[in-house]
Design a protein around this motif. Structure first.
Motif, PDB file in Angstrom:
ATOM      1  N   SER A 136       0.817  -1.211   0.000  1.00 17.24           N
ATOM      2  CA  SER A 136       0.000   0.000   0.000  1.00 17.24           C
ATOM      3  C   SER A 136       0.850   1.260   0.000  1.00 17.24           C
ATOM      4  CB  SER A 136      -0.917   0.007   1.226  1.00 17.24           C
ATOM      5  OG  SER A 136      -1.849  -1.049   1.154  1.00 17.24           O
ATOM      6  N   VAL A 137       0.491   2.177  -0.876  1.00 19.88           N
ATOM      7  CA  VAL A 137       1.101   3.505  -0.925  1.00 19.88           C
ATOM      8  C   VAL A 137      -0.009   4.517  -0.653  1.00 19.88           C
ATOM      9  CG1 VAL A 137       2.252   5.217  -2.367  1.00 19.88           C
ATOM     10  CG2 VAL A 137       2.907   2.810  -2.529  1.00 19.88           C
ATOM     11  N   GLY A 138       0.192   5.382   0.322  1.00 20.92           N
ATOM     12  CA  GLY A 138      -0.861   6.295   0.732  1.00 20.92           C
ATOM     13  C   GLY A 138      -1.036   7.487  -0.197  1.00 20.92           C
ATOM     14  N   THR A 139      -2.271   7.993  -0.246  1.00 21.97           N
ATOM     15  CA  THR A 139      -2.571   9.269  -0.877  1.00 21.97           C
ATOM     16  C   THR A 139      -3.086  10.200   0.208  1.00 21.97           C
ATOM     17  OG1 THR A 139      -4.850   8.614  -1.426  1.00 21.97           O
ATOM     18  CG2 THR A 139      -3.151   8.165  -3.069  1.00 21.97           C
ATOM     19  N   LYS A 140      -3.021  11.509  -0.040  1.00 25.54           N
ATOM     20  CA  LYS A 140      -3.346  12.477   1.007  1.00 25.54           C
ATOM     21  C   LYS A 140      -4.477  13.404   0.584  1.00 25.54           C
ATOM     22  CE  LYS A 140       1.431  12.518   2.704  1.00 25.54           C
ATOM     23  NZ  LYS A 140       2.650  13.348   2.940  1.00 25.54           N
ATOM     24  N   ALA A 141      -5.340  13.703   1.563  1.00 31.54           N
ATOM     25  CA  ALA A 141      -6.479  14.576   1.289  1.00 31.54           C
ATOM     26  C   ALA A 141      -6.035  15.954   0.839  1.00 31.54           C
ATOM     27  CB  ALA A 141      -7.354  14.679   2.533  1.00 31.54           C
ATOM     28  N   GLU A 142      -4.947  16.470   1.437  1.00 33.20           N
ATOM     29  CA  GLU A 142      -4.489  17.817   1.077  1.00 33.20           C
ATOM     30  C   GLU A 142      -4.039  17.904  -0.378  1.00 33.20           C
ATOM     31  OE1 GLU A 142      -1.200  16.154   3.915  1.00 33.20           O
ATOM     32  OE2 GLU A 142      -3.376  15.959   3.634  1.00 33.20           O
ATOM     33  N   ASN A 143      -3.771  16.758  -1.005  1.00 32.72           N
ATOM     34  CA  ASN A 143      -3.429  16.715  -2.429  1.00 32.72           C
ATOM     35  C   ASN A 143      -4.588  16.190  -3.269  1.00 32.72           C
ATOM     36  OD1 ASN A 143      -0.776  17.607  -1.892  1.00 32.72           O
ATOM     37  ND2 ASN A 143      -0.108  15.509  -1.468  1.00 32.72           N
ATOM     38  N   GLY A 144      -5.782  16.218  -2.686  1.00 32.52           N
ATOM     39  CA  GLY A 144      -6.958  15.723  -3.403  1.00 32.52           C
ATOM     40  C   GLY A 144      -6.943  14.231  -3.627  1.00 32.52           C
ATOM     41  N   SER A 167      -9.143   4.934 -11.523  1.00 34.02           N
ATOM     42  CA  SER A 167      -9.477   6.329 -11.783  1.00 34.02           C
ATOM     43  C   SER A 167     -10.688   6.385 -12.707  1.00 34.02           C
ATOM     44  CB  SER A 167      -8.287   7.051 -12.428  1.00 34.02           C
ATOM     45  OG  SER A 167      -8.569   8.393 -12.733  1.00 34.02           O
ATOM     46  N   PRO A 168     -11.726   7.149 -12.289  1.00 32.07           N
ATOM     47  CA  PRO A 168     -11.936   7.780 -10.987  1.00 32.07           C
ATOM     48  C   PRO A 168     -11.904   6.742  -9.861  1.00 32.07           C
ATOM     49  CG  PRO A 168     -13.514   8.625 -12.584  1.00 32.07           C
ATOM     50  CD  PRO A 168     -12.843   7.466 -13.231  1.00 32.07           C
ATOM     51  N   CYS A 169     -11.520   7.217  -8.686  1.00 30.03           N
ATOM     52  CA  CYS A 169     -11.195   6.310  -7.585  1.00 30.03           C
ATOM     53  C   CYS A 169     -12.353   6.084  -6.622  1.00 30.03           C
ATOM     54  CB  CYS A 169      -9.999   6.886  -6.817  1.00 30.03           C
ATOM     55  SG  CYS A 169      -9.566   5.977  -5.325  1.00 30.03           S
ATOM     56  N   ASN A 170     -12.601   4.822  -6.329  1.00 29.95           N
ATOM     57  CA  ASN A 170     -13.450   4.410  -5.209  1.00 29.95           C
ATOM     58  C   ASN A 170     -12.512   4.145  -4.029  1.00 29.95           C
ATOM     59  OD1 ASN A 170     -15.214   3.157  -3.396  1.00 29.95           O
ATOM     60  ND2 ASN A 170     -15.311   1.243  -4.544  1.00 29.95           N
ATOM     61  N   PRO A 171     -12.566   4.919  -2.931  1.00 29.79           N
ATOM     62  CA  PRO A 171     -13.695   5.729  -2.472  1.00 29.79           C
ATOM     63  C   PRO A 171     -13.548   7.240  -2.591  1.00 29.79           C
ATOM     64  CG  PRO A 171     -12.257   5.285  -0.629  1.00 29.79           C
ATOM     65  CD  PRO A 171     -11.584   4.679  -1.834  1.00 29.79           C
ATOM     66  N   THR A 172     -12.396   7.757  -3.059  1.00 30.87           N
ATOM     67  CA  THR A 172     -12.105   9.189  -2.888  1.00 30.87           C
ATOM     68  C   THR A 172     -12.698  10.079  -3.965  1.00 30.87           C
ATOM     69  OG1 THR A 172     -10.028   9.102  -4.147  1.00 30.87           O
ATOM     70  CG2 THR A 172      -9.929   8.566  -1.779  1.00 30.87           C
ATOM     71  N   GLY A 173     -12.999   9.513  -5.140  1.00 27.20           N
ATOM     72  CA  GLY A 173     -13.500  10.321  -6.246  1.00 27.20           C
ATOM     73  C   GLY A 173     -12.417  11.026  -7.026  1.00 27.20           C
ATOM     74  N   CYS A 310     -15.143  17.546   3.441  1.00 24.03           N
ATOM     75  CA  CYS A 310     -15.063  16.574   2.336  1.00 24.03           C
ATOM     76  C   CYS A 310     -14.379  17.216   1.128  1.00 24.03           C
ATOM     77  CB  CYS A 310     -16.461  16.103   1.947  1.00 24.03           C
ATOM     78  SG  CYS A 310     -16.497  14.804   0.681  1.00 24.03           S
ATOM     79  N   SER A 311     -13.368  16.543   0.587  1.00 26.70           N
ATOM     80  CA  SER A 311     -12.770  16.968  -0.676  1.00 26.70           C
ATOM     81  C   SER A 311     -13.776  16.718  -1.794  1.00 26.70           C
ATOM     82  CB  SER A 311     -11.485  16.183  -0.955  1.00 26.70           C
ATOM     83  OG  SER A 311     -10.502  16.440   0.023  1.00 26.70           O
TER      84      SER A 311
END
Length: 386
Positions: A136-144, A167-173, A310-311
């Motif tokens: 797993s490689v994390g993504t961050k909310a501050e970078n959408g 992409s589009p990503c489940n769950p972040t959109g 919410c982003s």
């Protein structure tokens, strides 16, 4: 009696919440990612016509040639790429079947597959089921929740076999930018690994956002396996039909596995899929417009609720809501919201450890349910945290 591999597979927390909700009489369910629309009339009629005409036998393992030809033309139109309908496309039992058979085709025991968290939990489970190791490689909310190309590069080693992109990503959109894809493509080519591109939400994009496929990046068609489904774009979840398009060597082996797993996809479903690809797009456009209205409502109501944010989802039909400021864990929040207000959401940890501090709402449900859900959540937060 039960294998250690099977024992390692966990029940989905999405389904766990769904089953918890059954204890209540009239819960407001915002969990399942399934369109609340039915398939268009022409799709339904095509399936019925196939049954009446006796097109209910086995097909070729890769699917009827007519459908594969339609998929080939569709991909040429959508991606401007040419896929050989006889050698580079196989029809599968949904995108889930396509993903499993792809992983089973490419993985040796211990091979690693990189996923970007938060992510659809089935990626992790299916990699494990196929003897691989999910990384797993994390993504961050501050970078959408954009992919972190540098972190992906650092996670690649001699055991890395593939990267899964959604992409589009489940769950972040989130929708992966073409710039990020180009940067990642250079690394993939250098390291000689495969990209599995899950594109099931590619038509559900909002505002000016546009979907980009890794397969369209120069030099990447031969290194990318495209996985798609008719479930989300055409509201055909119960038809259980999708497809995989990619290099001939991979596709021929996926088809070989399919012969020994399910033989083929249901023939009526295949003829329904032909009708879906012949559709003029009005049904899809109506669904996307409706999803956008619902998304906009959720974003507006979220701004009225203290302690959460919410982003903006650029695509899919999910909102990934930040609840860090409530001080509750994702599971605590989801369970207490259910107990207190009978509103069912998914804890962010259903999408990996990096989903902690979030909940996912599906807006693939009626506006009435969404209104009840958002009003109930507002009351819950104010009563417990304000």
């Amino acid at each position: 009696m039960i294998s250690e591999n099977t024992k390692s597979i966990q029940n989905s927390k999405i389904r766990d919440m769904f089953h918890l909700a059954l204890q209540y009489e009239n819960p407001v369910n915002l969990t399942i990612g399934e369109p609340d629309f039915s398939a268009s009339d022409d799709v339904a009629k095509a399936a019925c016509k196939a049954i009446i005409e006796g097109k209910t036998k086995y097909s070729e393992n890769a699917g009827i040639l007519l459908l594969r030809e339609k998929i080939s033309r569709y991909l040429e139109k959508e991606l401007n790429l040419n896929y050989d309908s006889e050698k580079e496309i196989t029809v599968t039992p949904g995108a889930m079947g396509g993903l499993f058979q792809t992983l089973k085709t490419i993985l040796n025991p211990g091979d690693e597959v990189i996923v970007n968290e938060p992510c659809w939990t089935n990626y992790i489970q299916q990699i494990t089921m196929c003897g691989g190791a999910p990384i797993s490689v994390g993504t961050k909310a501050e970078n959408g929740f954009s992919i972190d190309v540098r972190a992906i590069s650092e996670a690649i080693n001699k055991k890395t076999k593939a990267i899964i992109l959604n992409s589009p990503c489940n769950p972040t959109g989130n929708i992966i930018s073409r710039r990020d894809l180009k940067e990642l493509a250079a690394i993939v080519r250098e390291k000689n690994i495969l990209v599995i591109s899950d594109e099931v939400y590619k038509h559900i994009c909002f505002d000016e956002s546009k979907f980009n496929s890794m397969a369209t990046i120069p030099g990447m068609k031969e290194r990318t396996v495209v996985i798609d489904s008719f479930s989300k774009s055409y509201a055909m979840t119960g038809f259980r039909i999708g497809y995989v398009a990619g290099p001939e060597e991979v596709i021929s082996n996926i088809t070989k596995l399919q012969e020994n797993i399910s033989a083929c996809v249901s023939m009526p479903s295949q003829y329904a899929a032909v009708a879906a690809l012949d559709n003029d797009g009005r049904h899809l456009n109506r669904m996307v417009q409706t999803y956008k209205l619902r998304r906009d409502y959720i974003m507006k109501k979220t701004e009225e609720i203290p302690f959460i944010s919410c982003s903006l989802p650029k695509g899919t039909f999910y909102a990934f809501i930040d609840i860090h400021n409530t001080g509750m864990s994702s599971e605590e929040f989801a369970i207490e919201l259910l107990k207190d207000k009978q509103i069912v959401v998914v804890p962010g940890t259903a999408f990996g450890e990096k989903g902690e501090g979030y909940i996912r709402l599906s807006f693939a449900t009626s506006m009435k349910n969404i209104e009840l859900g958002m009003e109930g959540m507002k009351a819950f937060v104010i009563e417990n945290f304000a």
